[in-house]
Design an enzyme around this catalytic site. Structure first.
Site, PDB file in Angstrom:
ATOM      1  N   ARG A 109       0.844  -1.201   0.000  1.00  0.00           N
ATOM      2  CA  ARG A 109       0.000   0.000   0.000  1.00  0.00           C
ATOM      3  C   ARG A 109       0.876   1.247   0.000  1.00  0.00           C
ATOM      4  NH1 ARG A 109      -4.999  -1.781   3.948  1.00  0.00           N
ATOM      5  NH2 ARG A 109      -6.466  -2.163   2.278  1.00  0.00           N
ATOM      6  N   GLN A 166      -0.712   2.455  -6.091  1.00  0.00           N
ATOM      7  CA  GLN A 166      -2.130   2.696  -5.801  1.00  0.00           C
ATOM      8  C   GLN A 166      -3.066   2.143  -6.882  1.00  0.00           C
ATOM      9  OE1 GLN A 166      -2.567   6.743  -4.625  1.00  0.00           O
ATOM     10  NE2 GLN A 166      -3.591   6.167  -2.753  1.00  0.00           N
ATOM     11  N   ASP A 226      -4.011  -1.410  -6.269  1.00  0.00           N
ATOM     12  CA  ASP A 226      -4.509  -1.785  -4.945  1.00  0.00           C
ATOM     13  C   ASP A 226      -5.934  -2.342  -5.029  1.00  0.00           C
ATOM     14  OD1 ASP A 226      -5.006  -2.126  -2.287  1.00  0.00           O
ATOM     15  OD2 ASP A 226      -4.600  -0.062  -1.677  1.00  0.00           O
ATOM     16  N   SER A 247      -7.881  -2.752  -1.606  1.00  0.00           N
ATOM     17  CA  SER A 247      -8.628  -1.593  -1.099  1.00  0.00           C
ATOM     18  C   SER A 247      -9.920  -1.368  -1.873  1.00  0.00           C
ATOM     19  CB  SER A 247      -7.773  -0.324  -1.158  1.00  0.00           C
ATOM     20  OG  SER A 247      -6.789  -0.368  -0.153  1.00  0.00           O
ATOM     21  N   TYR A 257      -1.889  -1.193   7.984  1.00  0.00           N
ATOM     22  CA  TYR A 257      -2.645  -2.365   8.424  1.00  0.00           C
ATOM     23  C   TYR A 257      -2.633  -2.457   9.946  1.00  0.00           C
ATOM     24  CZ  TYR A 257      -2.593  -4.285   3.677  1.00  0.00           C
ATOM     25  OH  TYR A 257      -2.774  -4.495   2.344  1.00  0.00           O
TER      26      TYR A 257
END
Length: 292
Positions: A124, A129, A132, A135, A237
């Site tokens: 992350r 991004q 990802d 997410s 996290y």
């Protein structure tokens, strides 16, 4: 260079996602890749075989034909052992894989000599991004959890004042305030619920409160004077909790259980199974008609 990207039909019951859409096939074509999908792969997601053909995608008649033809196989779910059997040293698989929890699957893939790229292991960081997927899926899961809960809950989310009397707002507790948790908080508060949220990372309290929810604090003193354990691991996290902290956490949940109408559990620790936080006795303490 590998130049054919293939998406098989997901074989898990109830899975309606597909790893390749007609739009993404068009983007891949611009990068010089041809695409192939298994017939019917996109139907549950709302994409017909004809929609793929219109985007220049080849449609394979079976899973075997798809796996044989593609150089790079893209999937949503981790492959089943029957799918790993199709892999070979000249193939690359890109999917969620959860290698920390799927040692046997990892060994099977290793024995095939294939390249496996686990989308759940993408770091992350801002440079990554765009990749990802964890997410983006967590965001949908948090949103969907509230919608599903609302559909199964017999009352309003928002408080109502009617000519015949008042209806109190639903009380929603979101456990874990990462991407999924924050999405759930956003939907629950926008629907008018009285929303509470818990996380082991004290720094998310501000985010929770800025969204109109109440942060659940524990009476837990650590070396810094306390209030909450600092359960932040690297990369945004949560880290595993200490046994003492876990006991305090469970005691707090037992205290809250009788008052809460809807519980949404989103807590995750990377590379491990999700912690069990809402236990059978808490479920038993909830009012009839409550939703988890």
């Amino acid at each position: 260079m590998s130049n054919k990207v293939g998406a098989p039909r997901e074989i898990n019951t109830g899975e309606s996602r597909v790893a390749l859409t007609p739009d993404s096939a068009v983007q891949l074509a611009k990068l010089g890749y041809s695409s192939i999908i298994e017939t019917g792969a996109g139907v549950a997601a709302g994409f017909s075989d004809d929609a793929y053909r219109a985007a220049g995608v080849e449609v394979a008649p079976s899973a075997e034909a798809l796996w044989a033809s593609a150089d790079v196989v893209v999937k949503v779910r981790p492959p089943e052992p029957s799918e790993v059997a199709y892999l070979s040293a000249d193939k690359t698989l890109i999917s969620f894989f959860y290698p920390g929890q799927n040692t046997e699957l990892l060994e099977l893939a290793k024995a095939k000599g294939a390249n496996v790229i686990a989308m759940d292991m993408v770091p992350r960081i801002s440079r990554a991004q765009k990749m990802d997927a964890l997410s983006s899926m967590a965001n949908i899961a948090g949103y969907r959890a509230v919608i599903e809960a609302g559909n199964n809950f017999g009352r309003f989310f928002t408080g109502q004042v009617t000519a015949a009397g008042k209806v109190p707002p639903a009380k929603v507790l979101v456990i874990g305030a990462g991407v999924a948790g924050l999405a759930a908080i956003g939907v629950a508060t926008s629907l008018g619920a009285q929303t509470y949220a818990f996380d082991v990372r004290p720094e998310v309290a501000e985010q929770i409160e800025s969204m109109g929810a109440e942060f659940v604090y524990l009476d837990f003193a650590n070396g810094e004077g306390g209030g909450q354990q600092d359960g932040a691991a690297t990369g945004g996290y949560a880290a595993p909790s200490s046994p003492e902290f876990r006991e305090k956490q469970l005691a707090k949940f037992r205290e809250l259980a009788p008052q809460i109408d809807i519980v949404i559990t989103t807590a995750l620790i990377p590379g491990r199974d999700a912690p069990k936080l809402w236990l059978a006795d808490m479920v038993a303490a909830m009012k009839p008609g409550s939703v988890v």
